[in-house]
Motif scaffolding. Structure first.
Motif, short mmCIF file in Angstrom:
data_model
loop_
_atom_site.label_atom_id
_atom_site.label_comp_id
_atom_site.label_asym_id
_atom_site.label_seq_id
_atom_site.Cartn_x
_atom_site.Cartn_y
_atom_site.Cartn_z
N LEU A 162 11.46 6.57 63.62
CA LEU A 162 11.48 7.98 63.24
C LEU A 162 10.20 8.68 63.67
O LEU A 162 10.23 9.81 64.16
CB LEU A 162 11.67 8.11 61.72
N THR A 163 9.07 7.99 63.46
CA THR A 163 7.78 8.54 63.85
C THR A 163 6.98 7.42 64.53
O THR A 163 6.83 6.33 63.95
CB THR A 163 6.98 9.05 62.64
N GLU A 164 6.49 7.68 65.74
CA GLU A 164 5.74 6.66 66.47
C GLU A 164 4.34 6.48 65.88
O GLU A 164 3.79 7.38 65.24
CB GLU A 164 5.66 7.01 67.95
N GLY A 165 3.75 5.31 66.13
CA GLY A 165 2.42 5.02 65.63
C GLY A 165 2.11 3.55 65.76
O GLY A 165 2.89 2.78 66.34
N LYS A 166 0.95 3.15 65.25
CA LYS A 166 0.57 1.73 65.32
C LYS A 166 -0.34 1.38 64.16
O LYS A 166 -0.99 2.24 63.56
CB LYS A 166 -0.10 1.41 66.64
N MET A 167 -0.39 0.08 63.86
CA MET A 167 -1.10 -0.41 62.69
C MET A 167 -1.42 -1.88 62.89
O MET A 167 -0.65 -2.61 63.51
CB MET A 167 -0.20 -0.24 61.45
N VAL A 168 -2.58 -2.33 62.39
CA VAL A 168 -2.93 -3.76 62.39
C VAL A 168 -2.79 -4.28 60.97
O VAL A 168 -3.42 -3.76 60.04
CB VAL A 168 -4.36 -4.00 62.91
N VAL A 169 -1.96 -5.30 60.80
CA VAL A 169 -1.73 -5.87 59.47
C VAL A 169 -2.35 -7.27 59.42
O VAL A 169 -2.43 -7.97 60.44
CB VAL A 169 -0.22 -5.97 59.16
N PRO A 170 -2.84 -7.71 58.24
CA PRO A 170 -3.36 -9.08 58.12
C PRO A 170 -2.25 -10.08 58.38
O PRO A 170 -1.23 -10.09 57.66
CB PRO A 170 -3.88 -9.13 56.68
N ALA A 171 -2.41 -10.93 59.39
CA ALA A 171 -1.31 -11.75 59.89
C ALA A 171 -0.75 -12.71 58.84
O ALA A 171 0.47 -12.80 58.66
CB ALA A 171 -1.78 -12.53 61.12
N ARG A 172 -1.63 -13.43 58.17
CA ARG A 172 -1.15 -14.46 57.25
C ARG A 172 -0.37 -13.86 56.09
O ARG A 172 0.74 -14.31 55.77
CB ARG A 172 -2.33 -15.28 56.74
N LEU A 173 -0.94 -12.84 55.46
CA LEU A 173 -0.27 -12.23 54.32
C LEU A 173 1.02 -11.52 54.73
O LEU A 173 2.05 -11.63 54.06
CB LEU A 173 -1.22 -11.23 53.63
N GLU A 190 6.66 2.52 56.45
CA GLU A 190 5.94 3.75 56.75
C GLU A 190 4.44 3.50 56.61
O GLU A 190 4.00 2.75 55.72
CB GLU A 190 6.37 4.86 55.80
N LEU A 191 3.67 4.12 57.51
CA LEU A 191 2.21 3.99 57.46
C LEU A 191 1.61 5.23 56.81
O LEU A 191 1.87 6.36 57.23
CB LEU A 191 1.65 3.83 58.88
N ARG A 192 0.77 5.00 55.78
CA ARG A 192 0.08 6.10 55.11
C ARG A 192 -1.39 5.71 54.93
O ARG A 192 -1.71 4.83 54.12
CB ARG A 192 0.70 6.37 53.74
N ASP A 193 -2.26 6.32 55.70
CA ASP A 193 -3.71 6.09 55.56
C ASP A 193 -4.07 4.60 55.58
O ASP A 193 -4.68 4.06 54.65
CB ASP A 193 -4.23 6.72 54.26
N TYR A 194 -3.70 3.93 56.66
CA TYR A 194 -4.00 2.51 56.86
C TYR A 194 -3.36 1.61 55.80
O TYR A 194 -3.77 0.47 55.59
CB TYR A 194 -5.51 2.23 56.91
N THR A 195 -2.35 2.12 55.11
CA THR A 195 -1.60 1.31 54.16
C THR A 195 -0.13 1.33 54.58
O THR A 195 0.45 2.40 54.80
CB THR A 195 -1.74 1.84 52.73
N LEU A 196 0.45 0.14 54.68
CA LEU A 196 1.83 0.01 55.09
C LEU A 196 2.72 -0.04 53.85
O LEU A 196 2.53 -0.89 52.97
CB LEU A 196 2.01 -1.28 55.92
N GLY A 220 -4.17 -2.37 55.75
CA GLY A 220 -4.39 -2.93 57.08
C GLY A 220 -5.70 -2.48 57.68
O GLY A 220 -6.62 -2.06 56.97
N TYR A 221 -5.77 -2.55 59.02
CA TYR A 221 -7.00 -2.23 59.75
C TYR A 221 -6.73 -1.13 60.77
O TYR A 221 -5.60 -0.87 61.17
CB TYR A 221 -7.53 -3.48 60.47
N ASP A 222 -7.80 -0.53 61.22
CA ASP A 222 -7.73 0.53 62.22
C ASP A 222 -7.26 -0.06 63.56
O ASP A 222 -7.93 -0.93 64.13
CB ASP A 222 -9.12 1.16 62.39
N PRO A 223 -6.14 0.39 64.09
CA PRO A 223 -5.64 -0.17 65.35
C PRO A 223 -6.54 0.11 66.54
O PRO A 223 -6.46 -0.60 67.56
CB PRO A 223 -4.27 0.51 65.51
N GLU A 224 -7.40 1.12 66.44
CA GLU A 224 -8.29 1.44 67.55
C GLU A 224 -9.34 0.35 67.75
O GLU A 224 -9.97 0.27 68.80
CB GLU A 224 -8.98 2.79 67.32
#
Length: 367
Positions: A62-73, A89-95, A108-112
């Protein structure tokens, strides 16, 4: 970023890239998985800066974007989710993950900050059947060293020349060699040591429906692309030993024997190894129509005998039993030829039904 997908699509992406997630890095970003939502698909990416894996799965974006999530969790959460439609949905670095009447919030973390996957400059490429590459990896990667003190031995040499591709693995005690034809580009030349970890991952990820794999390379990196997966790996610096000089051109003794009989006899002879302070060593005595296989320890002695066909001199020779078992377990043949030239010279094992493979094994000197 907002999208809908299934649990299986998420799980496919996570399972594909998770082995590239760094387990040792102090940088949190390298312990994460980058998820990019665009063009009606999700792209999962992970890297430990030596190997990188990307995988695409379908999704309703629905809306493009990107996010880094902690892999293990994240992987543990996905595995526990119900088999239902997921809204993410991504809201302020929170999935925000919503399903049924429930939801999960995951920081999560800043994808940049996620390291970019470099494009291969001045790359050349070739293709080959995935089934063939899987066989070649299976027959060679096990012979690589697991010790990092000599990096060149922790990888598999890939050599492309004159319309052929070779894979060679060695830990200096044994050597596995496989050759195959790739006639599409006889002028192509490549010589690179690919980490065993990379080759094992390729083997794990290749599926039966992936008919062709595209391999791109330059002097520093190699990239494998198949299905929805792209794997990029660095090459190991260093000079691989001259394997051609190590392979004997002549022998004094040839013995033909059943793979299954040899495997089972060595496995039984190895039962005494747990209490043997000198290691898992088996003694082979080759006579006209039989091979005696024995091991002795403080706990007792095992002696096996299997029928063989012998051509040449009778002899006795000792080997590390594990190194014999390793190759017998990966051969898809009923009978092998073992070539020997004395009790202190390297043995060569060849499957009778596959002239493109050989396994060289150094003997163990015993009192």
């Amino acid at each position: 970023m907002k999208f809908f997908c299934t649990k299986n699509d998420l799980l496919t992406g996570v399972n594909t890239v998770q082995k590239a997630v760094s387990s040792k890095s102090t940088q949190p970003i390298l312990q994460g998985i980058l998820i990019t939502a665009e063009n009606q698909k999700l792209t999962f990416a992970a890297t430990d800066l030596e190997i990188g894996i990307l995988c695409d799965t379908p999704a309703n974006i629905l809306t493009e974007g990107k996010m880094v999530v902690p892999a293990r969790l994240f992987s543990e959460i996905v595995r526990k989710l119900p088999d239902t439609q997921l809204s993410i949905e991504l809201r302020d670095y929170t999935l925000l993950i919503e399903y049924d009447q429930s939801n999960i919030n995951l920081k999560g973390y800043d994808p940049e900050e996620f390291p970019l996957f470099p494009e291969l400059a001045d790359a050349e490429s070739f293709t080959m059947p995935t089934a063939l590459l899987k066989t070649m990896i299976k027959q060679t990667v096990f012979a690589c060293s697991s010790e990092g003190s000599r990096p060149v031995f922790t990888g598999t040499l890939m050599q492309v020349e004159s319309g052929t591709v070779r894979l060679i693995g060695t830990d200096t005690h044994r050597l596995a060699y496989r050759i195959a034809e790739i006639p599409e580009n006889p002028e192509l030349h490549f010589y690179g040591i690919i980490p065993a970890k990379t080759m094992s991952e390729i083997y794990r990820l290749l599926k039966d429906e992936d008919e062709i794999i595209n391999i791109r390379f330059n002097k520093n990196q190699v990239e494998f692309e198949f299905g929805s997966v792209r794997l990029l790996s660095r090459l190991i610096d260093g000079q691989f030993p001259n394997y051609k000089q190590a392979i004997p051109q002549m022998c004094e003794t040839k013995t033909y024997l059943s793979v299954r009989s040899f495997l089972e006899a060595v496995e039984r002879a190895s039962l005494m190894a747990k209490d043997n302070h000198v290691g898992n060593i088996v003694r082979l005595v080759l006579k006209e129509d039989a091979m005696n296989i024995a091991q002795t320890s403080e706990m007792g002695k095992i002696q096996e005998q299997i029928p063989i066909r012998l051509d040449g001199k009778e002899l006795g020779i000792s080997f590390n039993a594990k190194f014999i078992l390793d190759v017998l377990k990966i051969l898809d043949t009923d009978e092998i030829l073992m070539e020997l030239s004395g009790p202190f010279s390297a043995a060569v094992i060849r499957p009778l039904e596959d002239p493109n493979y050989l396994y060289l094994l150094l003997p163990v000197r015993t009192a």
